[in-house]
Design a protein around this motif. Structure first.
Motif, PDB file in Angstrom:
ATOM      1  N   ALA A  53      53.590  21.471  12.930  1.00  0.00           N
ATOM      2  CA  ALA A  53      53.675  21.994  11.561  1.00  0.00           C
ATOM      3  C   ALA A  53      53.062  21.023  10.568  1.00  0.00           C
ATOM      4  O   ALA A  53      53.278  19.812  10.654  1.00  0.00           O
ATOM      5  N   ASN A  54      52.288  21.575   9.627  1.00  0.00           N
ATOM      6  CA  ASN A  54      51.692  20.779   8.551  1.00  0.00           C
ATOM      7  C   ASN A  54      50.967  19.545   9.078  1.00  0.00           C
ATOM      8  O   ASN A  54      51.152  18.431   8.594  1.00  0.00           O
ATOM      9  N   CYS A  55      50.150  19.759  10.076  1.00  0.00           N
ATOM     10  CA  CYS A  55      49.331  18.686  10.625  1.00  0.00           C
ATOM     11  C   CYS A  55      47.854  18.959  10.354  1.00  0.00           C
ATOM     12  O   CYS A  55      47.439  20.113  10.176  1.00  0.00           O
ATOM     13  N   THR A  56      47.071  17.902  10.329  1.00  0.00           N
ATOM     14  CA  THR A  56      45.634  18.001  10.114  1.00  0.00           C
ATOM     15  C   THR A  56      44.912  17.420  11.325  1.00  0.00           C
ATOM     16  O   THR A  56      45.168  16.278  11.715  1.00  0.00           O
ATOM     17  N   PHE A  57      44.016  18.224  11.910  1.00  0.00           N
ATOM     18  CA  PHE A  57      43.173  17.801  13.021  1.00  0.00           C
ATOM     19  C   PHE A  57      41.727  17.813  12.537  1.00  0.00           C
ATOM     20  O   PHE A  57      41.223  18.858  12.100  1.00  0.00           O
ATOM     21  N   SER A  58      41.052  16.682  12.624  1.00  0.00           N
ATOM     22  CA  SER A  58      39.665  16.634  12.177  1.00  0.00           C
ATOM     23  C   SER A  58      38.923  15.491  12.866  1.00  0.00           C
ATOM     24  O   SER A  58      39.504  14.419  13.095  1.00  0.00           O
ATOM     25  N   VAL A  92      39.205  15.313   0.486  1.00  0.00           N
ATOM     26  CA  VAL A  92      38.733  14.378  -0.542  1.00  0.00           C
ATOM     27  C   VAL A  92      37.548  13.562  -0.041  1.00  0.00           C
ATOM     28  O   VAL A  92      36.517  13.460  -0.697  1.00  0.00           O
ATOM     29  N   ASP A  93      37.677  12.948   1.136  1.00  0.00           N
ATOM     30  CA  ASP A  93      36.601  12.104   1.656  1.00  0.00           C
ATOM     31  C   ASP A  93      36.721  12.023   3.176  1.00  0.00           C
ATOM     32  O   ASP A  93      37.136  10.999   3.735  1.00  0.00           O
ATOM     33  N   PRO A  94      36.333  13.091   3.880  1.00  0.00           N
ATOM     34  CA  PRO A  94      36.519  13.102   5.333  1.00  0.00           C
ATOM     35  C   PRO A  94      35.706  12.032   6.053  1.00  0.00           C
ATOM     36  O   PRO A  94      36.104  11.578   7.126  1.00  0.00           O
ATOM     37  N   VAL A  95      34.579  11.607   5.474  1.00  0.00           N
ATOM     38  CA  VAL A  95      33.766  10.569   6.096  1.00  0.00           C
ATOM     39  C   VAL A  95      34.566   9.284   6.255  1.00  0.00           C
ATOM     40  O   VAL A  95      34.427   8.541   7.235  1.00  0.00           O
ATOM     41  N   ASN A  96      35.446   9.014   5.300  1.00  0.00           N
ATOM     42  CA  ASN A  96      36.295   7.824   5.342  1.00  0.00           C
ATOM     43  C   ASN A  96      37.742   8.168   5.664  1.00  0.00           C
ATOM     44  O   ASN A  96      38.671   7.454   5.276  1.00  0.00           O
ATOM     45  N   ALA A  97      37.913   9.286   6.387  1.00  0.00           N
ATOM     46  CA  ALA A  97      39.220   9.695   6.914  1.00  0.00           C
ATOM     47  C   ALA A  97      40.268   9.934   5.829  1.00  0.00           C
ATOM     48  O   ALA A  97      41.459   9.709   6.054  1.00  0.00           O
ATOM     49  N   GLN A 140      41.236  18.338  -2.208  1.00  0.00           N
ATOM     50  CA  GLN A 140      40.648  18.341  -3.547  1.00  0.00           C
ATOM     51  C   GLN A 140      41.222  19.496  -4.366  1.00  0.00           C
ATOM     52  O   GLN A 140      41.798  20.445  -3.831  1.00  0.00           O
ATOM     53  N   THR A 141      41.010  19.395  -5.664  1.00  0.00           N
ATOM     54  CA  THR A 141      41.342  20.517  -6.541  1.00  0.00           C
ATOM     55  C   THR A 141      40.552  21.740  -6.100  1.00  0.00           C
ATOM     56  O   THR A 141      39.358  21.659  -5.804  1.00  0.00           O
ATOM     57  N   GLY A 142      41.227  22.866  -6.036  1.00  0.00           N
ATOM     58  CA  GLY A 142      40.567  24.098  -5.631  1.00  0.00           C
ATOM     59  C   GLY A 142      40.516  24.326  -4.145  1.00  0.00           C
ATOM     60  O   GLY A 142      39.891  25.294  -3.682  1.00  0.00           O
ATOM     61  N   SER A 143      41.175  23.497  -3.344  1.00  0.00           N
ATOM     62  CA  SER A 143      41.192  23.691  -1.897  1.00  0.00           C
ATOM     63  C   SER A 143      41.857  25.024  -1.547  1.00  0.00           C
ATOM     64  O   SER A 143      42.911  25.372  -2.088  1.00  0.00           O
ATOM     65  N   PRO A 144      41.256  25.773  -0.633  1.00  0.00           N
ATOM     66  CA  PRO A 144      41.876  27.039  -0.217  1.00  0.00           C
ATOM     67  C   PRO A 144      43.170  26.827   0.566  1.00  0.00           C
ATOM     68  O   PRO A 144      43.900  27.788   0.812  1.00  0.00           O
ATOM     69  N   CYS A 145      43.452  25.573   0.944  1.00  0.00           N
ATOM     70  CA  CYS A 145      44.679  25.280   1.696  1.00  0.00           C
ATOM     71  C   CYS A 145      45.889  25.055   0.792  1.00  0.00           C
ATOM     72  O   CYS A 145      47.024  25.010   1.280  1.00  0.00           O
ATOM     73  N   ALA A 146      45.657  24.898  -0.513  1.00  0.00           N
ATOM     74  CA  ALA A 146      46.764  24.681  -1.450  1.00  0.00           C
ATOM     75  C   ALA A 146      47.590  25.944  -1.590  1.00  0.00           C
ATOM     76  O   ALA A 146      47.046  27.044  -1.774  1.00  0.00           O
TER      77      ALA A 146
END
Length: 590
Positions: free
Chosen positions: A380-385, A450-455, A460-466
């Motif tokens: 639950a509420n995890c991020t995989f990237s 926000v900055d996936p290159v730097n993990a 960000q504002t406007g994210s469809p995940c909010a």
């Protein structure tokens, strides 16, 4: 010996107070050896030992005395020169028996009569002494090279255990209900020929705080390079496990039928390297249910010496009905080398609960982020990237073999070669899956990290995940993470420790819940925080009662499109299991 003047002062003081005054016995000034000073001391006395190397072994003989060095362990050494345990407490010593400021070395242990020598540096049997500012170096024994505690619970503070060896517990072994308190200590370069490089705990529950376990274990260490737990419930807080090694399982920590509480710890660069497939580079759980909170698993590795056998679980491996609770943790850069599986986490026959965690840049042959085999984890509420797996195997994010994990409020994005793979059937709901995935509330849209290159996987504002998740996918704060005494609220914070539930200024909630809706992923976009959200509270009045029951009954049956608030288990239908969940949580939430 004591001067006549000093003795007369002591006698006069005793006459005035009606009590015996404590003496300070100096070594070598008053006595040539430490043991002779102990022999002469009575309860309450101090033995002050001046710089030098003292070739002897000492026994406190049950006395409540303070044996301390005048100038610290670097210049005050007790060297047994392979003649037994350097220090012994086996006469019921308590906390007022103190060893302070020595280097303890050259010990070979004590045989209590069963053929196994114990406690090369220090042997405690049925005793609870206080040990502070000591260095245990170069000691050896069958059990507990540096220190062995048998039915003992010493307080050990500001000590180091370095280069000690044993069959079990190179640095320290605790058995028979030993529950020591170990604080601000370092365990480095300790080697067992079997299990537990830094510390071995058998049916014992030590409290270990602010300690470092580094470089323990080698090719002779079977399990638990840093720490081995069998039975008991150790509490491990604010500790670092780095560069430890096990030749089989559990480079950092091995848990067998044990339920430790591990909080605010880092597992970094640990290795499990087994010819038939190493498992659990950072942590290995076998029939164990640890609670792991606010921990980091980074750069841990599992190897195999035979291409016909899989290594598994670079960061964590859960097997044989292990059901840990893993909350607010980071799994990054862990690896199961080819043909390994489960770079970040491997679950076999286990059902962990994993919440508010990130899995990033982990790699394996299959299941870069997570590999599930005959397992049903709740995620639950995890991020995989940025996790990766072999193209021909798949499951960069998650691989499921005969498994049915429940994945809710998660983000799986930019994993290679895909997000899900395998023959299993994950139940995915209210999640953002790149490439799309069937399930209630799922989306396929750039999460706008926000900055996936730097993990940096915050939104960000406007994210469809909010505000696009489902509140009922958030686990209940049953262990009172925020220490507010409330056990009926949904887990109140995100991976950053910020409020999990926030009121969106735009008041647009594409997900499902009241009075506000949770975000997808490990991080919550911060608006106006809402103090508390209660599971099964359908009308958001802070209590589960008749109005909520009525709302559930009215919604009985298959859910239509959109938010189905009474679907508490998020299976697409309101039925008996939802009713039972509501009734179990009946009443006000304080």
């Amino acid at each position: 010996m004591m001067s006549t003047m000093r003795l007369s002062v002591c006698v006069a003081f005793a006459a005035l107070t009606g009590t015996a005054a404590a003496d300070i016995l100096h070594v070598p000034g008053d006595f040539p050896t430490i043991q002779e000073a102990i022999d002469a001391a009575v309860d309450g006395d101090e033995v002050e030992v001046h710089p030098g190397t003292y070739v002897e072994t000492i026994n406190f003989l049950g006395k409540a005395i303070w044996v301390r060095s005048s100038d610290g362990p670097d210049v005050t050494i007790i060297d047994a020169q392979q003649t037994g345990s350097v220090v012994t407490c086996n006469s019921g010593e308590g906390p007022d028996t103190v060893l302070d400021g020595f280097t303890v070395t050259g010990g070979t242990g004590t045989d209590p009569g069963d053929g196994f020598v114990r406690g090369g540096g220090m042997y405690n049997d049925g005793s609870n002494p206080t040990v502070t500012d000591c260095s245990f170096e170069g000691n050896t024994a069958s059990f507990g090279g540096g220190m062995n505690n048998e039915g003992s619970s010493p307080t050990v503070t500001n000590c180091s255990f370095e280069g000690n060896t044993a069959s079990f517990g190179g640095g320290m072994r605790n058995s028979g209900g030993s529950n020591p308190t170990v604080t601000n200590c370092t365990f480095s370069g300790n080697i067992p020929s079997s299990n537990g490089g830094g510390m071995y705990n058998s049916s014992s529950s030590p409290t270990v705080t602010n300690c470092t376990f580094s470089g323990n274990g080698n090719s002779s260490t079977n399990n638990g390079g840093g720490m081995y737990n069998s039975g008991g419930s150790p509490t491990v807080t604010n500790c670092m496990f780095s560069g430890n090694f096990a030749d089989d399982f559990g480079g950092g920590m091995y848990n067998f039928s044990s339920s430790p509480t591990v909080t605010n710890c880092t597992f970094s660069g640990n290795t499990a390297d087994f010819s038939l497939g190493g498992r659990g580079g950072g942590m290995y759980n076998d029939g164990s249910n640890p609670t792991v909170t606010n921990c980091t698993f980074i750069g841990n590795i599992v190897n195999t010496g035979n291409p016909n056998f899989f290594s598994a679980g670079g960061g964590m491996c859960n097997q044989s009905n292990s059901n840990p609770t893993v909350t607010n943790c980071t799994f990054s850069g862990n690896m199961a080398t080819l043909p390994g599986i489960g770079g970040g986490m491997y679950n076999e026959g286990s059902s962990p609960t994993v919440a508010n965690c990130t899995f990033s840049e982990n790699s394996a042959f299959g299941g870069g982020g997570m590999y599930n085999e005959a397992s049903s984890p709740t995620v639950a509420n995890c991020t995989f990237s940025e996790n990766s797996a072999f193209v021909g195997f798949g499951g960069g994010g998650m691989y499921n073999e005969a498994s049915s994990p429940m994945v809710t409020n998660c983000i799986l994005w930019n994993d290679s070669p895909d997000e899900f793979s395998g023959t299993g059937t994950p139940a995915v709901a209210y999640s953002n899956v790149q490439g799309g995935w069937r399930g209630i509330g799922n989306i396929d849209a750039d999460p706008l990290f926000v900055d996936p290159v730097n993990a940096d996987y915050r939104l960000q504002t406007g994210s469809p995940c909010a505000d696009a998740g489902n509140n009922w996918g958030v686990p209940i704060d049953a262990n009172d993470y925020d220490e507010d005494g409330v056990l009926c609220e949904l887990f109140p914070v995100d991976l950053d420790g910020n409020p999990r539930f926030n009121a969106d200024e735009a008041d647009f909630d594409p997900g499902c819940g009241v009075p506000v809706v949770v975000d997808m992923g490990a991080y919550e976009y911060q608006f106006d925080p809402v103090e508390q959200v209660v599971f099964a509270d359908l009308n958001a009045d802070g209590s589960v009662g008749a109005a909520d029951l009525l709302g559930l009954l009215v919604s009985w049956g298959p859910c239509g499109k959109g938010c189905c608030l009474a679907d508490l288990n998020i299976d697409g239908s309101v039925g008996a299991s939802d009713l039972l969940a509501l009734l179990v949580n009946w009443g006000p939430c304080p």
